[in-house]
Write an enzyme that holds these catalytic residues in place. Structure first.
Site, PDB file in Angstrom:
ATOM      1  N   SER A 271      21.360  33.077  61.330  1.00 11.15           N
ATOM      2  CA  SER A 271      21.787  31.728  60.973  1.00 11.15           C
ATOM      3  C   SER A 271      20.562  30.960  60.489  1.00 11.15           C
ATOM      4  O   SER A 271      19.455  31.172  60.987  1.00 11.15           O
ATOM      5  CB  SER A 271      22.383  31.049  62.207  1.00 11.15           C
ATOM      6  OG  SER A 271      22.294  29.646  62.073  1.00 11.15           O
TER       7      SER A 271
ATOM      8  N   THR B  85      47.784  44.307  74.105  1.00 17.48           N
ATOM      9  CA  THR B  85      48.886  43.863  73.248  1.00 17.48           C
ATOM     10  C   THR B  85      48.806  42.340  73.302  1.00 17.48           C
ATOM     11  O   THR B  85      48.420  41.782  74.336  1.00 17.48           O
ATOM     12  CB  THR B  85      50.262  44.347  73.761  1.00 17.48           C
ATOM     13  OG1 THR B  85      50.487  43.770  75.044  1.00 17.48           O
ATOM     14  CG2 THR B  85      50.326  45.859  73.890  1.00 17.48           C
ATOM     15  N   HIS B  86      49.139  41.676  72.215  1.00 19.25           N
ATOM     16  CA  HIS B  86      48.993  40.206  72.105  1.00 19.25           C
ATOM     17  C   HIS B  86      47.551  39.775  72.394  1.00 19.25           C
ATOM     18  O   HIS B  86      47.334  38.657  72.861  1.00 19.25           O
ATOM     19  CB  HIS B  86      49.929  39.474  73.065  1.00 19.25           C
ATOM     20  CG  HIS B  86      51.339  39.965  73.043  1.00 19.25           C
ATOM     21  ND1 HIS B  86      52.309  39.410  72.238  1.00 19.25           N
ATOM     22  CD2 HIS B  86      51.945  40.990  73.712  1.00 19.25           C
ATOM     23  CE1 HIS B  86      53.452  40.055  72.418  1.00 19.25           C
ATOM     24  NE2 HIS B  86      53.248  41.021  73.298  1.00 19.25           N
TER      25      HIS B  86
ATOM     26  N   LYS C 246      20.913  33.329  66.702  1.00 18.84           N
ATOM     27  CA  LYS C 246      22.177  33.937  66.300  1.00 18.84           C
ATOM     28  C   LYS C 246      22.046  35.225  65.515  1.00 18.84           C
ATOM     29  O   LYS C 246      21.134  35.414  64.724  1.00 18.84           O
ATOM     30  CB  LYS C 246      22.999  32.940  65.474  1.00 18.84           C
ATOM     31  CG  LYS C 246      23.536  31.831  66.340  1.00 18.84           C
ATOM     32  CD  LYS C 246      24.774  31.231  65.769  1.00 18.84           C
ATOM     33  CE  LYS C 246      25.952  32.166  65.900  1.00 18.84           C
ATOM     34  NZ  LYS C 246      27.136  31.597  65.283  1.00 18.84           N
TER      35      LYS C 246
ATOM     36  N   TYR D  53      54.466  48.329  23.952  1.00 10.78           N
ATOM     37  CA  TYR D  53      53.179  47.706  24.277  1.00 10.78           C
ATOM     38  C   TYR D  53      53.216  46.200  24.023  1.00 10.78           C
ATOM     39  O   TYR D  53      53.786  45.734  23.030  1.00 10.78           O
ATOM     40  CB  TYR D  53      52.043  48.345  23.448  1.00 10.78           C
ATOM     41  CG  TYR D  53      50.711  47.644  23.682  1.00 10.78           C
ATOM     42  CD1 TYR D  53      49.948  47.971  24.799  1.00 10.78           C
ATOM     43  CD2 TYR D  53      50.264  46.624  22.839  1.00 10.78           C
ATOM     44  CE1 TYR D  53      48.755  47.299  25.064  1.00 10.78           C
ATOM     45  CE2 TYR D  53      49.073  45.958  23.098  1.00 10.78           C
ATOM     46  CZ  TYR D  53      48.323  46.297  24.212  1.00 10.78           C
ATOM     47  OH  TYR D  53      47.153  45.637  24.480  1.00 10.78           O
TER      48      TYR D  53
ATOM     49  N   GLN E 245      46.589  43.778  28.512  1.00  8.92           N
ATOM     50  CA  GLN E 245      45.124  43.766  28.492  1.00  8.92           C
ATOM     51  C   GLN E 245      44.574  43.123  29.770  1.00  8.92           C
ATOM     52  O   GLN E 245      43.434  43.350  30.156  1.00  8.92           O
ATOM     53  CB  GLN E 245      44.629  43.009  27.251  1.00  8.92           C
ATOM     54  CG  GLN E 245      43.129  42.964  27.117  1.00  8.92           C
ATOM     55  CD  GLN E 245      42.693  42.540  25.716  1.00  8.92           C
ATOM     56  OE1 GLN E 245      42.781  43.310  24.787  1.00  8.92           O
ATOM     57  NE2 GLN E 245      42.244  41.302  25.571  1.00  8.92           N
TER      58      GLN E 245
ATOM     59  N   SER F  85      38.648  42.193  24.632  1.00  5.37           N
ATOM     60  CA  SER F  85      38.510  42.773  25.968  1.00  5.37           C
ATOM     61  C   SER F  85      37.177  43.512  26.100  1.00  5.37           C
ATOM     62  O   SER F  85      36.843  44.017  27.170  1.00  5.37           O
ATOM     63  CB  SER F  85      39.670  43.731  26.269  1.00  5.37           C
ATOM     64  OG  SER F  85      39.850  44.648  25.211  1.00  5.37           O
TER      65      SER F  85
ATOM     66  N   GLU G  76      33.031  40.318  58.695  1.00  5.62           N
ATOM     67  CA  GLU G  76      33.770  39.129  58.215  1.00  5.62           C
ATOM     68  C   GLU G  76      34.061  39.243  56.724  1.00  5.62           C
ATOM     69  O   GLU G  76      35.152  38.933  56.251  1.00  5.62           O
ATOM     70  CB  GLU G  76      32.960  37.861  58.489  1.00  5.62           C
ATOM     71  CG  GLU G  76      32.939  37.465  59.951  1.00  5.62           C
ATOM     72  CD  GLU G  76      31.969  36.327  60.213  1.00  5.62           C
ATOM     73  OE1 GLU G  76      32.392  35.314  60.751  1.00  5.62           O
ATOM     74  OE2 GLU G  76      30.770  36.453  59.881  1.00  5.62           O
TER      75      GLU G  76
ATOM     76  N   ASN H   4      24.884  37.178  63.339  1.00  6.32           N
ATOM     77  CA  ASN H   4      26.271  36.989  62.915  1.00  6.32           C
ATOM     78  C   ASN H   4      26.870  38.264  62.312  1.00  6.32           C
ATOM     79  O   ASN H   4      26.181  39.013  61.619  1.00  6.32           O
ATOM     80  CB  ASN H   4      26.350  35.862  61.878  1.00  6.32           C
ATOM     81  CG  ASN H   4      26.054  34.509  62.486  1.00  6.32           C
ATOM     82  OD1 ASN H   4      26.319  34.293  63.673  1.00  6.32           O
ATOM     83  ND2 ASN H   4      25.485  33.625  61.702  1.00  6.32           N
TER      84      ASN H   4
ATOM     85  N   ASN I 195      47.436  51.846  21.227  1.00 11.03           N
ATOM     86  CA  ASN I 195      48.324  51.701  22.389  1.00 11.03           C
ATOM     87  C   ASN I 195      48.284  52.925  23.303  1.00 11.03           C
ATOM     88  O   ASN I 195      48.206  52.799  24.526  1.00 11.03           O
ATOM     89  CB  ASN I 195      49.762  51.439  21.920  1.00 11.03           C
ATOM     90  CG  ASN I 195      49.861  50.168  21.099  1.00 11.03           C
ATOM     91  OD1 ASN I 195      48.930  49.372  21.088  1.00 11.03           O
ATOM     92  ND2 ASN I 195      50.976  49.980  20.409  1.00 11.03           N
TER      93      ASN I 195
ATOM     94  N   LYS J 195      43.050  45.330  33.297  1.00 12.24           N
ATOM     95  CA  LYS J 195      41.807  46.046  33.601  1.00 12.24           C
ATOM     96  C   LYS J 195      40.916  45.364  34.623  1.00 12.24           C
ATOM     97  O   LYS J 195      40.455  45.990  35.577  1.00 12.24           O
ATOM     98  CB  LYS J 195      41.033  46.301  32.309  1.00 12.24           C
ATOM     99  CG  LYS J 195      41.691  47.355  31.479  1.00 12.24           C
ATOM    100  CD  LYS J 195      41.124  47.395  30.093  1.00 12.24           C
ATOM    101  CE  LYS J 195      42.203  47.818  29.109  1.00 12.24           C
ATOM    102  NZ  LYS J 195      43.406  46.982  29.100  1.00 12.24           N
TER     103      LYS J 195
HETATM  104  N1  ARG Z   1      42.339  45.946  24.136  1.00 13.92           N
HETATM  105  C1  ARG Z   1      43.712  46.336  24.170  1.00 13.92           C
HETATM  106  C2  ARG Z   1      44.171  46.419  25.631  1.00 13.92           C
HETATM  107  O1  ARG Z   1      43.373  46.423  26.488  1.00 13.92           O
HETATM  108  C3  ARG Z   1      43.881  47.655  23.510  1.00 13.92           C
HETATM  109  C4  ARG Z   1      45.226  47.920  22.891  1.00 13.92           C
HETATM  110  C5  ARG Z   1      45.476  47.049  21.782  1.00 13.92           C
HETATM  111  N2  ARG Z   1      46.572  47.447  20.985  1.00 13.92           N
HETATM  112  C6  ARG Z   1      47.051  46.663  20.078  1.00 13.92           C
HETATM  113  N3  ARG Z   1      48.029  47.092  19.358  1.00 13.92           N
HETATM  114  N4  ARG Z   1      46.595  45.443  19.908  1.00 13.92           N
HETATM  115  O2  ARG Z   1      45.351  46.442  25.921  1.00 13.92           O
END
Ligand code: ARG
Length: 469
Positions: free
Chosen positions: A279, A157-158, A285, A319, A324, A25, A292, A287, A112, A327
């Site tokens: 455009s 309305t509408h 134009k 966990y 993961q 990650s 949008e 825009n 964790n 994020k």
């Molecule tokens: N990179 C992991 C995550 O984002 C961190 C936690 C990992 N813990 C583990 N026991 N593998 O969740």
């Protein structure tokens, strides 16, 4: 050994390269480096306070972590994919810098609770930042609203002309939505402001730690009550993804109005050149790409919410690596809202408002029809259904004359039905129609000013509470 992991004691072989890519990650969670370093420093201080490390060891760890931080910030830190994630990358570098003592940092915690802490801190910071931007947006809406409590336009309305309202009143409606967005974020913040660090892997720790110290130092209300919940909970991220979904939905609705209003058909506003695009083929134009895109961004933000809901569904305690996947969704929603709020704010601040076209639009669509019906009820004791019918006839008659109802002369109006008295003619006046809606929350200028004042009072309180957080 090549590709040796911090956790590699029981392994006789390094990880396959493709596994590193799949498992890591680090490419995205490096964003959490500040939170990780802060959490580690407080953790080390707590370990010293509880006699698990010496004060010198904790200080050395803090110093080392500061060095890691400056290496990351000055670009000399080497992010190596086989280090897996930001937590291991920082710990490994710490050990390289300060040696053996660095290996004591991970006492009484696990990755964790570490990731649960870092990510939660990130979400709370982002929550605060978005609230600040929402307040700016509300401020802008109210500034415009104050100048336009007399600027009439057709309320719809509408998407059909309905009754005359003022532009300030309309903007107050959006301000009310954004107030709820702020309050929604604020309540998510309070609900989730509990510290997971110290839960360790899932079951707590045999060390005599002080979770209250850590929670307090990091600005949390208290430690989370249950260690397993601490490491597996991602409700805080889902709250954030939901809160941002509603926020972008409101932004998208306002953006849709901007698209309509800036068209030739409406011409209520002109977006500043700085927030419009041209455009490539049609030279004439201009825009509305900005609104949008604001409207279109809602797709990814809703998607992020759905995505994490599905990731979390069916995960057993505690966990699981699935989380993961939380994020990138949150980072994306935060970054999307961050820029969207800023750009919407500037587009509103810089647009030109054409009150003449708004007024012109009021002269089609028989906006004062309800007023005539109400007059007949209030002054002629005609039951509403009947009054509705008589007014309908007046509208049809006006159309045969190719006039708006508000343009009928007294004679023209009275010849529609013998029950319509001369005095009823004044109910057709558009301005009078708008100003007559003086009920609490109504569109009269006076009632709109009450709304603006109450929103401004709210704004001042909200600014103070945000400073306190
Ligand atoms: N990179 C992991 C995550 O984002 C961190 C936690 C990992 N813990 C583990 N026991 N593998 O969740």
């Amino acid at each position: 050994m090549a590709n040796q992991k911090l956790w590699g004691g029981r392994f006789s072989m390094g990880a396959a390269e493709i596994l590193d890519t799949f498992n890591a990650s680090l490419p995205f969670d490096k964003k959490l480096y500040k939170q990780d370093i802060l959490g580690s420093k407080i953790h080390a201080q707590m370990l010293a306070k509880c006699g698990i490390l010496t004060q010198e060891e904790a200080n050395l760890i803090s110093k080392g972590l500061e060095q890691v931080k400056s290496e990351i910030e000055n670009g000399t830190f080497k992010f190596i994919i086989s280090d897996e994630d930001i937590h291991l990358a920082i710990e490994k570098r710490l050990i390289e810098i300060i040696g053996e003592v660095g290996k004591k940092l991970h006492t009484a915690r696990s990755r964790n609770d570490q990731v649960a802490l870092d990510f939660r801190l990130f979400v709370l910071d982002s929550n605060k930042h978005l609230r600040f931007l929402v307040l700016n947006l509300i401020t802008t809406l109210l500034n415009i609203a104050r100048d336009h409590t007399q600027s009439m336009l057709p309320g719809m309305t509408h998407l059909q002309h309905a009754q005359p309202i003022n532009f300030g009143f309309l903007l107050c409606a959006y301000a009310c939505m954004f107030v709820r967005d702020f309050e929604r974020l604020e309540s998510s913040y309070q609900r989730n402001n509990y510290c997971p660090l110290g839960a360790a892997a899932l079951a707590g720790t045999p060390y005599d730690t002080d979770r209250y110290f850590v929670a307090k130092q990091l600005g949390f209300t208290a430690p989370m009550l249950n260690a397993t919940d601490s490491v597996s909970d991602r409700d805080f991220a889902l709250d954030f993804l939901y809160d941002t979904s509603l926020l972008i939905m409101h932004i998208s609705r306002l953006a849709e109005e901007l698209v309509l209003w800036s068209s030739y058909e409406f011409k209520f506003i002109t977006l500043s050149d700085a927030y419009s695009t041209g455009s490539s083929i049609m030279p004439q134009k201009k825009n509305p790409d900005v609104p949008e895109l604001l409207r279109g961004k809602s797709g990814r933000v809703y998607g992020n919410l759905m995505s994490l809901l599905v990731v979390m569904k069916g995960l057993p305690l505690a966990y699981n690596k699935d989380t993961q996947e939380d994020k990138e969704r949150v980072f994306d929603s935060f970054e999307t809202l961050e820029i969207s709020l800023r750009i919407l704010n500037s587009a509103l601040e810089t647009m030109t408002i054409h009150t003449d076209f708004m007024l012109k639009a009021c002269r089609v669509g028989h906006l004062s029809a309800t007023d005539l019906a109400d007059f007949l009820v209030q002054h002629c004791r005609i039951p509403f259904r009947e009054a509705h019918h008589i007014t309908g006839k007046a509208v049809a008659y006006a159309e045969t004359l190719q006039k708006d109802l508000s343009e009928l002369s007294v004679e023209e109006l009275c010849c529609v039905d013998s029950r319509i008295p001369k005095e009823a003619h004044k109910s057709l006046d558009l301005k009078a129609s708008m100003e007559s809606r003086n009920s609490y929350g109504g569109t009269s200028t006076q009632s709109t000013l009450v709304q603006i004042e109450s929103l401004e009072a709210w704004l001042n309180l909200a600014k103070n509470t945000l400073e306190e957080v």
